[in-house]
Write a protein that holds these residues in place. Structure first.
Motif, PDB file in Angstrom:
ATOM      1  N   LEU A  13       0.828  -1.206   0.000  1.00 25.07           N
ATOM      2  CA  LEU A  13       0.000   0.000   0.000  1.00 25.07           C
ATOM      3  C   LEU A  13       0.859   1.252   0.000  1.00 25.07           C
ATOM      4  O   LEU A  13       2.005   1.243   0.459  1.00 25.07           O
ATOM      5  CB  LEU A  13      -0.936   0.001   1.205  1.00 25.07           C
ATOM      6  CG  LEU A  13      -0.270   0.018   2.578  1.00 25.07           C
ATOM      7  CD1 LEU A  13      -0.385   1.404   3.210  1.00 25.07           C
ATOM      8  CD2 LEU A  13      -0.888  -1.031   3.483  1.00 25.07           C
ATOM      9  N   GLU A  38      -2.995   4.939   1.731  1.00 25.16           N
ATOM     10  CA  GLU A  38      -4.359   4.405   1.701  1.00 25.16           C
ATOM     11  C   GLU A  38      -4.969   4.423   3.096  1.00 25.16           C
ATOM     12  O   GLU A  38      -5.736   3.536   3.462  1.00 25.16           O
ATOM     13  CB  GLU A  38      -4.352   2.975   1.154  1.00 25.16           C
ATOM     14  CG  GLU A  38      -3.825   2.819  -0.248  1.00 25.16           C
ATOM     15  CD  GLU A  38      -4.783   3.337  -1.314  1.00 25.16           C
ATOM     16  OE1 GLU A  38      -5.905   3.757  -0.952  1.00 25.16           O
ATOM     17  OE2 GLU A  38      -4.410   3.327  -2.507  1.00 25.16           O
ATOM     18  N   ASP A  81       3.781  -1.136   4.023  1.00 25.46           N
ATOM     19  CA  ASP A  81       3.652   0.298   3.789  1.00 25.46           C
ATOM     20  C   ASP A  81       4.851   0.772   2.958  1.00 25.46           C
ATOM     21  O   ASP A  81       5.979   0.822   3.446  1.00 25.46           O
ATOM     22  CB  ASP A  81       3.599   1.025   5.130  1.00 25.46           C
ATOM     23  CG  ASP A  81       3.380   2.528   4.970  1.00 25.46           C
ATOM     24  OD1 ASP A  81       3.340   3.003   3.819  1.00 25.46           O
ATOM     25  OD2 ASP A  81       3.284   3.219   5.999  1.00 25.46           O
ATOM     26  N   ASP A 115      -4.624  -5.514  -3.699  1.00 23.46           N
ATOM     27  CA  ASP A 115      -4.344  -4.103  -3.484  1.00 23.46           C
ATOM     28  C   ASP A 115      -5.142  -3.582  -2.300  1.00 23.46           C
ATOM     29  O   ASP A 115      -6.172  -4.150  -1.913  1.00 23.46           O
ATOM     30  CB  ASP A 115      -4.670  -3.301  -4.745  1.00 23.46           C
ATOM     31  CG  ASP A 115      -3.754  -3.669  -5.904  1.00 23.46           C
ATOM     32  OD1 ASP A 115      -2.625  -4.115  -5.636  1.00 23.46           O
ATOM     33  OD2 ASP A 115      -4.176  -3.519  -7.068  1.00 23.46           O
ATOM     34  N   ALA A 116      -4.686  -2.458  -1.760  1.00 26.23           N
ATOM     35  CA  ALA A 116      -5.305  -1.900  -0.556  1.00 26.23           C
ATOM     36  C   ALA A 116      -6.324  -0.813  -0.862  1.00 26.23           C
ATOM     37  O   ALA A 116      -6.828  -0.172   0.056  1.00 26.23           O
ATOM     38  CB  ALA A 116      -4.224  -1.325   0.363  1.00 26.23           C
ATOM     39  N   ASP A 117      -6.646  -0.598  -2.142  1.00 27.26           N
ATOM     40  CA  ASP A 117      -7.530   0.510  -2.508  1.00 27.26           C
ATOM     41  C   ASP A 117      -9.004   0.150  -2.482  1.00 27.26           C
ATOM     42  O   ASP A 117      -9.845   0.935  -2.916  1.00 27.26           O
ATOM     43  CB  ASP A 117      -7.161   1.041  -3.897  1.00 27.26           C
ATOM     44  CG  ASP A 117      -7.134  -0.056  -4.954  1.00 27.26           C
ATOM     45  OD1 ASP A 117      -7.652  -1.161  -4.682  1.00 27.26           O
ATOM     46  OD2 ASP A 117      -6.593   0.189  -6.055  1.00 27.26           O
ATOM     47  N   SER A 135      -1.245   6.268   7.014  1.00 23.81           N
ATOM     48  CA  SER A 135      -1.385   4.823   6.800  1.00 23.81           C
ATOM     49  C   SER A 135      -0.681   4.018   7.897  1.00 23.81           C
ATOM     50  O   SER A 135      -1.245   3.056   8.446  1.00 23.81           O
ATOM     51  CB  SER A 135      -0.825   4.431   5.434  1.00 23.81           C
ATOM     52  OG  SER A 135      -1.584   4.988   4.398  1.00 23.81           O
TER      53      SER A 135
END
Length: 320
Positions: free
Chosen positions: A13, A16, A44, A96-98, A51
């Motif tokens: 990420l 985010e 991260d 993904d972290a989105d 985040s």
């Protein structure tokens, strides 16, 4: 008892923070059947928003949450490699972290993996992206399929599922994460693809721009050299050299033919171009020969990775 988790979920990420609590809740719901047999590894990649603070809070609440942090942005490939190295599960999932990937799809990946595959890649059939990005993605996937020999609809989908043996044999750098299926296929692993949902982005903004297009071309060239030609570089450089030498020879033959009929060729630009092309072609060939010598000297005792061994008592031993 402290035992290695069966399932490791790796989430790289960058900035985010707003969506991390919601992503964590969705992951916990999706992984309920593996409540005591999973870990979440958040990487991260040098975020500059909140985040890391959000991840610290999740870690304090749930010991199954592992947090890795880079001091500065290193790229998605590096983030994935860090997660792979830290993961303890026999099965690994990346997403993904989105929040555009739906964690509820994870059981479908595992079911497909159980059919005998080593890597299952997602295919975002209905992409929630601008039309120009969808067009470029289709071109990228078509070209990559053509040159790598592996037909997939969505090489760049971050939603994937792996057996541990796959990530043990793949090394990523730069932006080669987009070609993980091609690299795994070259190593002999079985690849599958399933359709996945692609949700609209709720928080933040996309990290990808048009600058990926030229980088993607060079990354594809890197993958071709690492897969098809890493043990036979002369086949690549020799072919390029032969084509250039042939083009130069044709140009010179054309000039010589005119010279026989009284044409003056000393000031013709084609003469200089043909000679230069032949010299460059010969240099490519000699470069390929040198590369062959280097490859032979460095790998003469090496053998490809084995999938299984039958020993003297005829018992089968699988190699991960």
């Amino acid at each position: 008892m402290n035992y290695p988790p069966h399932l490791s979920v790796i989430i790289p990420l960058l900035n985010e923070a707003d969506g991390l609590p919601e992503l964590y809740r969705e992951l916990q719901e999706a992984l309920r059947p593996w409540a005591n047999r999973h870990e979440l590894i958040f990487v991260d990649d040098g975020s500059t928003d909140g985040s890391f603070a959000a991840l610290e809070k999740l870690h304090a609440e749930d010991p199954r949450v592992v947090v890795l942090r880079f001091r500065r942005n290193q790229g998605k490939a590096s983030a994935l490699m860090a997660g792979f190295r830290r993961a303890r599960g026999e099965i690994l999932v990346t997403l993904d972290a989105d929040l555009q990937d739906d964690p509820r799809e994870i059981p479908r990946f595992l079911d497909k993996l159980d059919e005998g595959f080593d890597l299952v890649s997602g295919w975002k059939v209905k992409r929630q992206d601008p039309i120009i990005r969808r067009v470029l993605s289709r071109v990228f996937n078509s070209v990559t399929s053509l040159f790598t020999g592996l037909t997939l609809h969505d090489f760049n989908c971050g939603f994937k599922c792996y057996r541990r043996g796959v990530i043990q044999e793949i090394r990523l750098h730069g932006e080669l994460h987009r070609f993980i299926p091609a690299l795994a296929s070259w190593r002999g692993f079985r690849i599958a693809e399933i359709e996945v949902a692609h949700r609209p982005r709720k928080y933040g903004q996309s990290k990808y721009g048009s600058e990926r297009i030229p980088r993607g071309f060079f990354d594809l060239l890197t993958v071709l050299i690492l897969t098809r030609y890493h043990l036979r570089p002369l086949h690549l450089f020799g072919a390029l050299g032969a084509l250039l030498s042939l083009a130069g020879s044709i140009g010179l033959a054309y000039l010589v033919f005119g010279w026989f009929f009284g044409q003056w060729i000393g000031d013709r630009p084609l003469l200089s171009l043909s000679i230069l092309t032949m010299i460059i072609g010969l240099q490519f060939i000699f470069f390929g020969l040198l590369a062959e010598i280097i490859v032979y000297s460095s790998r003469q005792t090496d053998i490809p990775p084995l999938a299984a061994v039958l020993d003297q008592d005829d018992s089968r031993k699988d190699i991960d």
